[in-house]
Write an enzyme that holds these catalytic residues in place. Structure first.
Site: not given
Ligand code: ADQ
Length: 468
Positions: A169, A377
């Site tokens: 991921h 990312d």
């Molecule tokens: P993350 O690094 O966690 O994921 P991201 O892909 O942006 O990053 O996902 C974050 C998730 O958390 C989103 O669904 C978002 O809605 C949720 N979120 C963020 N802040 C929040 C809050 N305050 N309250 C509730 N929900 C919140 C890792 C990798 C990424 C990759 C994903 C999936 O780092 O690059 O896209 O896995 O493979």
């Protein structure tokens, strides 16, 4: 059949992830239970696993606790136990203080400790053993992410009959960085135990194939690699996505529409900029907050008319680097609000909190400009969630070139997050863009996210794995 001679059910499809697909709940009467985790991966895989007699292997989240397998939501849950010491060494240490920074361009210094590695190997073996006894003859096992990179080869040795997939991921680094890893050979061989190794972007698959060739001396042909025993595997990109329709429906529900209007009223601003991230040093928060600070101080953004809302989800709070980041951001935000704010009007609204999905959807709906500027990312789902919530075709997206999502979301205002001046220009341009331009861009973004959702991701990966 149950050759392992245990009571563990044998499944046609086994998913192996650091975390189980459920979270503990406590009812009003104090009784404990489980609920399915809200994440996108779980949501996408649950229907597939229900249809396929699936099992999910993962840690249930509490240290020093052995749990029996249980059935939840049509899936067999197989908990893997971790001791408190293993949580420190395998999870907080090797996974989050070695692999995480190393794989994200070393934006924080990766630590190399032999005890962490030993714990990582031992825990990976435990996950592999659990998967080996859960999988039916000739079944499929899909291993997830950087915490479990040795599981594919371990599993291949234990159960040569299985079809093994792996998905990373996070980014996979260029060889110059990867080669620092003292255990680089073991990690490459571990991953290459999978029949299909999936990455977020093609460049990551190329990095991996190059390393197999240069470091291990293996033959590779396009996406294919040849192991020393002559068997073959494949490495390719499968960009992950979100449950697009579900997000859109949520954003259009009367409750969320009303809540979004309430947020706009509370903020009482002409233009609302929004950032939503886990509080992680890869997300570029220091640079982003600095850019907004300079824009407010210079008056290029008028603190009387503009607000920047930054939601930062608490994350990995026991890891040292994350404590430092939190202190830095809070100092910076406090300074900017102290310098540029007025009574009742801070230019930056900073929330160190986690919110339910509907509140997230309301925030996305309420924001004129979404600012997503990670230093590196794997994908970044926040950018896609924002797009999914804008069925009005309004809203502008500022997106880092260094997020995997940048390959697909080409019509965003793309920025280099290290270039603070460039970022300031893009923030201003996105904020000032006319309706026509914003809509043209948003329409194109929405088309991409609508046709490439998480179901498409899971189905494509599993179909390709099946075809090998
Ligand atoms: P993350 O690094 O966690 O994921 P991201 O892909 O942006 O990053 O996902 C974050 C998730 O958390 C989103 O669904 C978002 O809605 C949720 N979120 C963020 N802040 C929040 C809050 N305050 N309250 C509730 N929900 C919140 C890792 C990798 C990424 C990759 C994903 C999936 O780092 O690059 O896209 O896995 O493979």
């Amino acid at each position: 059949s149950n050759e392992a001679g245990t009571d563990t059910p044998r499944a046609a499809l086994v998913v192996v992830a650091n975390r189980l697909a459920v979270e503990r709940t406590t009812a009003a009467d104090g009784s404990a239970g489980w609920q399915t985790s809200p994440g996108g991966l779980v949501t996408a895989l649950v229907p597939i696993m229900q249809a396929k007699d699936g099992a999910w292997v993962g840690w249930h989240g509490a240290p020093d606790e052995e749990l029996e397998p249980f059935h939840h939501d049509g899936i067999d849950m197989i908990p893997v136990a971790l001791s408190a010491g293993e949580v420190e060494e395998y999870y907080e240490g090797m996974s989050n203080a070695t692999f995480w920074p190393l794989y994200h361009d070393s934006v924080a210094f990766p630590e190399f400790h032999r005890e962490w590695w030993d714990a990582y190997v031992a825990v990976n073996r435990r996950f592999a053993e659990a998967a080996a006894s859960a999988a039916d003859d000739n079944g499929t096992v899909w291993v997830q992410d950087y915490q479990l990179q040795l599981v594919p080869s371990m599993l291949r040795e234990m159960r040569p009959d299985l079809r093994i997939g792996f998905f990373l991921h996070i980014p996979f680094p260029p060889s110059e960085l990867f080669q620092q890893l003292p255990w680089r050979r073991a990690v490459l061989e571990g991953l290459a135990g999978a029949d299909l190794v999936g990455f977020q972007v093609p460049g990551a698959a190329t990095n991996f194939l190059n390393l197999l060739r240069r470091r291990l001396g293996w033959d590779t042909h396009r996406q294919e690699f040849v192991r020393p025993d002559g068997s073959r595997g494949r490495a390719a990109a499968y960009p992950i996505s979100i449950a697009t329709q579900a997000f859109e429906d949520l954003a259009n529900s009367p409750e969320v529409v009303e809540r979004a209007a309430q947020i706009r009223e509370d903020l009482a601003a002409e233009t609302v900029f929004l950032g939503v991230d886990r509080l992680d040093y890869t997300k570029g928060l220091r640079q982003r907050v600095r850019a907004f600070g300079e824009l407010f101080t210079s008056g290029e953004l008028d603190p009387e008319k503009v607000v920047f809302v930054q939601v930062a989800t608490p994350s990995r709070e026991r890891v040292e680097e994350y404590k430092r980041l939190r202190d830095d951001i809070e100092l910076l935000v406090g300074r900017i609000n102290g310098d540029s704010g007025q009574l009742g009007r801070p230019p930056i609204h900073y929330l160190h909190q986690s919110f339910p999905r509907d509140e997230m959807a309301a925030l996305y709906r309420a924001a004129d400009v979404m600012v997503v500027t990670p230093l590196r990312d794997g994908m970044n789902l926040v950018a896609k969630e924002y797009v999914a919530c804008r069925s009005d075709n309004d809203g502008a997206l500022v997106l880092s070139e260094f997020a995997g999502a940048a390959r697909e979301l080409k019509q965003a205002w793309q920025v280099n997050p290290y270039d603070i001046d460039g970022m300031k220009e893009a923030i201003l341009a996105a904020g000032r863009a006319g309706k026509q331009e914003t809509r043209r861009r948003m329409r194109a973004l929405r088309k991409q996210v609508a046709t490439h959702d998480i179901d498409h991701w899971a189905e494509t990966f599993l179909a390709d794995l099946d075809a090998i």
